[in-house]
Design a protein around this motif. Structure first.
Motif, PDB file in Angstrom:
ATOM      1  N   ARG A 141       1.005  -1.144  -0.104  1.00  8.46           N
ATOM      2  CA  ARG A 141       0.008  -0.196  -0.097  1.00  8.46           C
ATOM      3  C   ARG A 141       0.739   1.502  -0.070  1.00  8.46           C
ATOM      4  NH1 ARG A 141      -4.864  -1.277   4.453  1.00  8.46           N
ATOM      5  NH2 ARG A 141      -5.928  -2.852   3.308  1.00  8.46           N
ATOM      6  N   VAL A 142       2.108   1.104   0.304  1.00  4.67           N
ATOM      7  CA  VAL A 142       3.065   2.315   0.304  1.00  4.67           C
ATOM      8  C   VAL A 142       3.931   2.344  -0.606  1.00  4.67           C
ATOM      9  CG1 VAL A 142       4.675   3.488   1.860  1.00  4.67           C
ATOM     10  CG2 VAL A 142       2.787   2.099   2.871  1.00  4.67           C
ATOM     11  N   ARG A 143       3.907   3.696  -1.449  1.00  2.00           N
ATOM     12  CA  ARG A 143       4.903   3.800  -2.486  1.00  2.00           C
ATOM     13  C   ARG A 143       5.509   5.181  -2.212  1.00  2.00           C
ATOM     14  NH1 ARG A 143       4.775  -0.930  -3.111  1.00  2.00           N
ATOM     15  NH2 ARG A 143       3.437  -1.744  -4.799  1.00  2.00           N
ATOM     16  N   ILE A 144       6.605   5.453  -2.883  1.00  2.00           N
ATOM     17  CA  ILE A 144       7.317   6.814  -2.767  1.00  2.00           C
ATOM     18  C   ILE A 144       6.253   7.942  -2.812  1.00  2.00           C
ATOM     19  CG2 ILE A 144       9.181   8.163  -3.606  1.00  2.00           C
ATOM     20  CD1 ILE A 144      10.805   5.818  -4.088  1.00  2.00           C
ATOM     21  N   GLY A 145       6.384   8.669  -1.820  1.00  2.00           N
ATOM     22  CA  GLY A 145       5.399   9.864  -1.801  1.00  2.00           C
ATOM     23  C   GLY A 145       4.368   9.564  -0.943  1.00  2.00           C
ATOM     24  N   THR A 146       4.047   8.408  -0.566  1.00  2.00           N
ATOM     25  CA  THR A 146       2.758   8.206   0.229  1.00  2.00           C
ATOM     26  C   THR A 146       2.862   8.632   1.542  1.00  2.00           C
ATOM     27  OG1 THR A 146       2.402   5.942  -0.796  1.00  2.00           O
ATOM     28  CG2 THR A 146       1.337   6.203   1.398  1.00  2.00           C
ATOM     29  N   VAL A 147       1.848   9.421   1.940  1.00  2.00           N
ATOM     30  CA  VAL A 147       1.894  10.193   3.422  1.00  2.00           C
ATOM     31  C   VAL A 147       0.918   9.280   4.273  1.00  2.00           C
ATOM     32  CG1 VAL A 147       1.440  12.076   4.892  1.00  2.00           C
ATOM     33  CG2 VAL A 147       2.589  12.401   2.483  1.00  2.00           C
ATOM     34  N   ILE A 148       1.640   8.969   5.565  1.00  2.00           N
ATOM     35  CA  ILE A 148       0.845   8.121   6.497  1.00  2.00           C
ATOM     36  C   ILE A 148       0.602   9.123   7.693  1.00  2.00           C
ATOM     37  CG2 ILE A 148       0.329   6.249   7.979  1.00  2.00           C
ATOM     38  CD1 ILE A 148       2.547   4.734   6.080  1.00  2.00           C
ATOM     39  N   THR A 149      -0.741   9.221   8.318  1.00  2.00           N
ATOM     40  CA  THR A 149      -0.906  10.072   9.192  1.00  2.00           C
ATOM     41  C   THR A 149      -1.446   9.351  10.559  1.00  2.00           C
ATOM     42  OG1 THR A 149      -1.739  11.779   7.856  1.00  2.00           O
ATOM     43  CG2 THR A 149      -2.551  11.899  10.078  1.00  2.00           C
ATOM     44  N   PHE A 150      -0.994   9.692  11.666  1.00  2.00           N
ATOM     45  CA  PHE A 150      -1.056   8.958  12.940  1.00  2.00           C
ATOM     46  C   PHE A 150      -1.641   9.989  13.980  1.00  2.00           C
ATOM     47  CE2 PHE A 150       2.772   7.338  10.885  1.00  2.00           C
ATOM     48  CZ  PHE A 150       2.480   5.858  10.576  1.00  2.00           C
ATOM     49  N   GLY A 151      -2.565   9.417  15.002  1.00  2.00           N
ATOM     50  CA  GLY A 151      -3.180  10.098  15.808  1.00  2.00           C
ATOM     51  C   GLY A 151      -3.994  11.287  15.053  1.00  2.00           C
ATOM     52  N   ASN A 152      -4.195  12.467  15.647  1.00  2.00           N
ATOM     53  CA  ASN A 152      -5.047  13.313  14.954  1.00  2.00           C
ATOM     54  C   ASN A 152      -3.956  14.268  13.959  1.00  2.00           C
ATOM     55  OD1 ASN A 152      -7.401  12.980  16.299  1.00  2.00           O
ATOM     56  ND2 ASN A 152      -6.806  13.613  18.132  1.00  2.00           N
ATOM     57  N   GLY A 153      -2.925  13.728  13.350  1.00  2.00           N
ATOM     58  CA  GLY A 153      -2.044  14.496  12.746  1.00  2.00           C
ATOM     59  C   GLY A 153      -0.768  14.898  13.297  1.00  2.00           C
ATOM     60  N   GLU A 154      -0.848  14.358  14.633  1.00  2.00           N
ATOM     61  CA  GLU A 154       0.441  14.831  15.313  1.00  2.00           C
ATOM     62  C   GLU A 154       1.672  14.274  14.912  1.00  2.00           C
ATOM     63  OE1 GLU A 154      -1.922  13.987  19.578  1.00  2.00           O
ATOM     64  OE2 GLU A 154      -2.385  13.081  17.447  1.00  2.00           O
ATOM     65  N   LEU A 155       1.611  13.400  13.976  1.00  2.00           N
ATOM     66  CA  LEU A 155       2.651  12.499  13.342  1.00  2.00           C
ATOM     67  C   LEU A 155       2.355  12.171  12.199  1.00  2.00           C
ATOM     68  CD1 LEU A 155       5.831  11.623  13.660  1.00  2.00           C
ATOM     69  CD2 LEU A 155       4.560   9.362  14.209  1.00  2.00           C
ATOM     70  N   LYS A 156       3.145  12.565  11.042  1.00  2.00           N
ATOM     71  CA  LYS A 156       3.168  12.131   9.788  1.00  2.00           C
ATOM     72  C   LYS A 156       4.318  11.428   9.168  1.00  2.00           C
ATOM     73  CE  LYS A 156      -0.458  15.482   8.230  1.00  2.00           C
ATOM     74  NZ  LYS A 156      -1.130  16.239   7.534  1.00  2.00           N
ATOM     75  N   ALA A 157       4.255  10.637   8.307  1.00  2.00           N
ATOM     76  CA  ALA A 157       5.419   9.961   7.804  1.00  2.00           C
ATOM     77  C   ALA A 157       5.369   9.831   6.368  1.00  2.00           C
ATOM     78  CB  ALA A 157       5.529   8.587   8.335  1.00  2.00           C
ATOM     79  N   ARG A 158       6.366  10.530   5.552  1.00  2.00           N
ATOM     80  CA  ARG A 158       6.259  10.617   4.176  1.00  2.00           C
ATOM     81  C   ARG A 158       7.247   9.403   3.596  1.00  2.00           C
ATOM     82  NH1 ARG A 158       9.210  13.566   0.510  1.00  2.00           N
ATOM     83  NH2 ARG A 158       9.957  14.844   2.237  1.00  2.00           N
ATOM     84  N   CYS A 159       6.895   8.519   2.776  1.00  2.00           N
ATOM     85  CA  CYS A 159       8.076   7.414   2.380  1.00  2.00           C
ATOM     86  C   CYS A 159       8.804   8.088   1.131  1.00  2.00           C
ATOM     87  CB  CYS A 159       7.033   6.500   1.719  1.00  2.00           C
ATOM     88  SG  CYS A 159       8.023   5.037   0.881  1.00  2.00           S
ATOM     89  N   ILE A 160      10.068   7.792   1.367  1.00  2.00           N
ATOM     90  CA  ILE A 160      10.871   8.459   0.371  1.00  2.00           C
ATOM     91  C   ILE A 160      12.035   7.164  -0.172  1.00  2.00           C
ATOM     92  CG2 ILE A 160      11.195  10.623   1.688  1.00  2.00           C
ATOM     93  CD1 ILE A 160      13.823   9.565   2.973  1.00  2.00           C
ATOM     94  N   TYR A 161      11.634   6.111   0.277  1.00  4.56           N
ATOM     95  CA  TYR A 161      12.427   5.090  -0.299  1.00  4.56           C
ATOM     96  C   TYR A 161      11.551   3.670  -0.060  1.00  4.56           C
ATOM     97  CZ  TYR A 161      16.105   1.311  -0.156  1.00  4.56           C
ATOM     98  OH  TYR A 161      16.861  -0.064  -0.410  1.00  4.56           O
ATOM     99  N   GLU A 162      11.699   2.707  -1.026  1.00  7.72           N
ATOM    100  CA  GLU A 162      10.902   1.360  -1.200  1.00  7.72           C
ATOM    101  C   GLU A 162      12.039   0.239  -1.135  1.00  7.72           C
ATOM    102  OE1 GLU A 162       7.821   0.563  -4.001  1.00  7.72           O
ATOM    103  OE2 GLU A 162       7.808   2.732  -4.169  1.00  7.72           O
ATOM    104  N   GLY A 163      12.186  -0.637  -0.128  1.00  4.81           N
ATOM    105  CA  GLY A 163      13.007  -1.619  -0.113  1.00  4.81           C
ATOM    106  C   GLY A 163      12.191  -2.864  -0.069  1.00  4.81           C
ATOM    107  N   GLU A 164      13.164  -4.040   0.182  1.00  8.01           N
ATOM    108  CA  GLU A 164      12.343  -5.455  -0.029  1.00  8.01           C
ATOM    109  C   GLU A 164      11.835  -5.725   1.486  1.00  8.01           C
ATOM    110  OE1 GLU A 164      15.585  -7.788  -1.658  1.00  8.01           O
ATOM    111  OE2 GLU A 164      15.207  -7.091  -3.668  1.00  8.01           O
ATOM    112  N   ASP A 165      11.252  -6.859   1.218  1.00  2.00           N
ATOM    113  CA  ASP A 165      10.722  -7.338   2.576  1.00  2.00           C
ATOM    114  C   ASP A 165       9.937  -6.360   3.464  1.00  2.00           C
ATOM    115  OD1 ASP A 165      11.952  -9.971   2.001  1.00  2.00           O
ATOM    116  OD2 ASP A 165      13.848  -9.165   2.845  1.00  2.00           O
ATOM    117  N   GLY A 166       9.163  -5.473   2.701  1.00  2.00           N
ATOM    118  CA  GLY A 166       8.389  -4.485   3.585  1.00  2.00           C
ATOM    119  C   GLY A 166       9.200  -3.409   4.055  1.00  2.00           C
ATOM    120  N   ILE A 167      10.413  -3.181   3.978  1.00  2.00           N
ATOM    121  CA  ILE A 167      11.372  -2.041   4.310  1.00  2.00           C
ATOM    122  C   ILE A 167      10.921  -0.973   3.475  1.00  2.00           C
ATOM    123  CG2 ILE A 167      13.566  -1.202   4.438  1.00  2.00           C
ATOM    124  CD1 ILE A 167      12.892  -3.236   6.686  1.00  2.00           C
ATOM    125  N   ARG A 168      10.610   0.195   4.431  1.00  2.00           N
ATOM    126  CA  ARG A 168      10.538   1.522   3.779  1.00  2.00           C
ATOM    127  C   ARG A 168      11.147   2.466   4.456  1.00  2.00           C
ATOM    128  NH1 ARG A 168       8.619  -1.424   0.592  1.00  2.00           N
ATOM    129  NH2 ARG A 168       6.448  -1.311  -0.756  1.00  2.00           N
TER     130      ARG A 168
END
Length: 355
Positions: A114-141
């Motif tokens: 579900r996660v590609r480079i550029g994907t943004v994931i939001t946690f809580g009420n937006g207190e934390l966000k994570a933007r994907c900048i690298y795709e690796g193997e075995d689920g590593i991002r």
């Protein structure tokens, strides 16, 4: 007390199934014992194969004045985060594995598709966000984390302890997945061999004339990633951060010079000590990243005895322990532990491998 025959197998002939064993599911410990040092202790003599059954607090009977006990003082982060994709609302779980600096973290992601480079994931009420900048193997991002304030405080609010997937019970007291001496935050899993020590037991160890020193290795994917290659030599370890202070190095070098024993608590302490000895031929103040993979055939340079938990079948950890004490001795000891109904894995019982 029983005696086990000593047989050796050439490492080039070893396959993944050589490190397998049968474990009834009901022996996987789901919760920690009420008292840390009341767990059982299987003592294995790596020279003779003799086995003894004790309680962990009896470790005092096996340490001597002049020995040095080495503990990993990493502290587990509440590194498991569940959020949603900003674009679609799809649920995504990430596990923080390694701080790459500048708010960039290497993470294990589920479901990774579900996660590609550029994907943004939001946690809580937006207190934390994570933007994907690298795709690796075995689920590593890799993600850039965006937040206000102090990350550890944000994680304390939004994250949970990353308990292993084989633990299905809720952990009521989160501190029980930390050692009593945990100090440096950054680990994705506890150095579980150290969970058996209490402050009182460590005080008694020191009173007996044993030095207690600390190293740091932040446990990440390198330690708990499953081995999938049939030929174990094809397995590649991920790197993990380690550090040793000048004070620890001086004590360890003095211990070796005096002919006394270095007792590593946990496979992570072993990997740190052996990494440094391989690099420098002695212990010294240093830090870095290690991908050391220890399997039978390895010649240990810095460790004389090992305190460790019982590890998963086919894991790099049981390979390390097999390298230290001999595969046949270790698997026979595991068979004995199953027969005697020991508790296995993170919240389970312990094992001392001695000379």
């Amino acid at each position: 007390m029983i005696y086990l025959p000593n047989c050796r197998k050439d490492v080039k002939d070893m396959k993944l199934e050589d490190f397998d064993y049968h474990l009834p599911e009901d022996l996987i410990a789901q919760v920690p014992l009420e008292k840390r040092d009341s767990s059982r202790l299987l003592v294995l003599d790596k020279t003779t194969g003799q086995i003894e059954h004790k309680q962990f607090f009896q470790i005092l009977d096996y340490v001597e004045a002049g020995d040095t006990l080495v503990l990993n003082d990493t502290k587990v982060l509440p590194a498991r985060l569940i959020g949603v994709k900003e674009e679609t609302g799809a649920v995504v779980e990430i596990l923080l594995l390694k701080d790459m600096q500048n708010d960039i973290w290497e993470c294990l992601t589920r479901p990774a598709k579900r996660v590609r480079i550029g994907t943004v994931i939001t946690f809580g009420n937006g207190e934390l966000k994570a933007r994907c900048i690298y795709e690796g193997e075995d689920g590593i991002r890799k993600y850039v984390l965006v937040y206000e304030g102090i990350l550890l405080e944000v994680l304390d609010k939004l994250g949970t302890m990353p308990l292993p997937p084989y633990i299905h019970e809720k952990l009521e007291d989160q501190s029980r997945y930390q050692t009593v001496y945990a100090k440096h935050p950054g680990s994705a899993a506890a150095p579980t061999a150290g969970l058996h020590f209490t402050e009182e037991l460590l005080a008694r160890v020191k009173e007996k004339g044993i030095s207690v020193v600390y190293v740091t290795l932040h446990v990440g994917l390198g330690t708990f990633r499953p081995v999938q290659e049939e030929n174990i030599l094809d397995h590649k370890m991920h790197t993990e951060y380690y550090a040793m202070s000048k004070e620890t190095a001086e004590v360890l070098n003095r211990t070796k010079e005096c002919g006394n024993r270095i007792i590593a608590v946990g496979t992570t302490s072993v990997r740190t000590l052996e990494t440094i000895m391989n690099h420098y031929g002695e212990f010294r103040e240093c830090s870095g990243n290690t991908d050391i993979f220890i399997y039978p055939g390895y010649q240990f340079k810095g460790v004389d005895c090992l305190i460790t938990n019982f590890h998963l079948p086919k894991s790099t950890l049981i390979m390390l322990v097999s390298a230290f004490a001999g595969r046949e001795y270790v698997l026979a000891a595991y068979q004995e532990a199953v027969k005697e109904q020991y508790r296995f894995f993170s919240f389970g019982d312990s094992m001392l491998i001695k000379l």
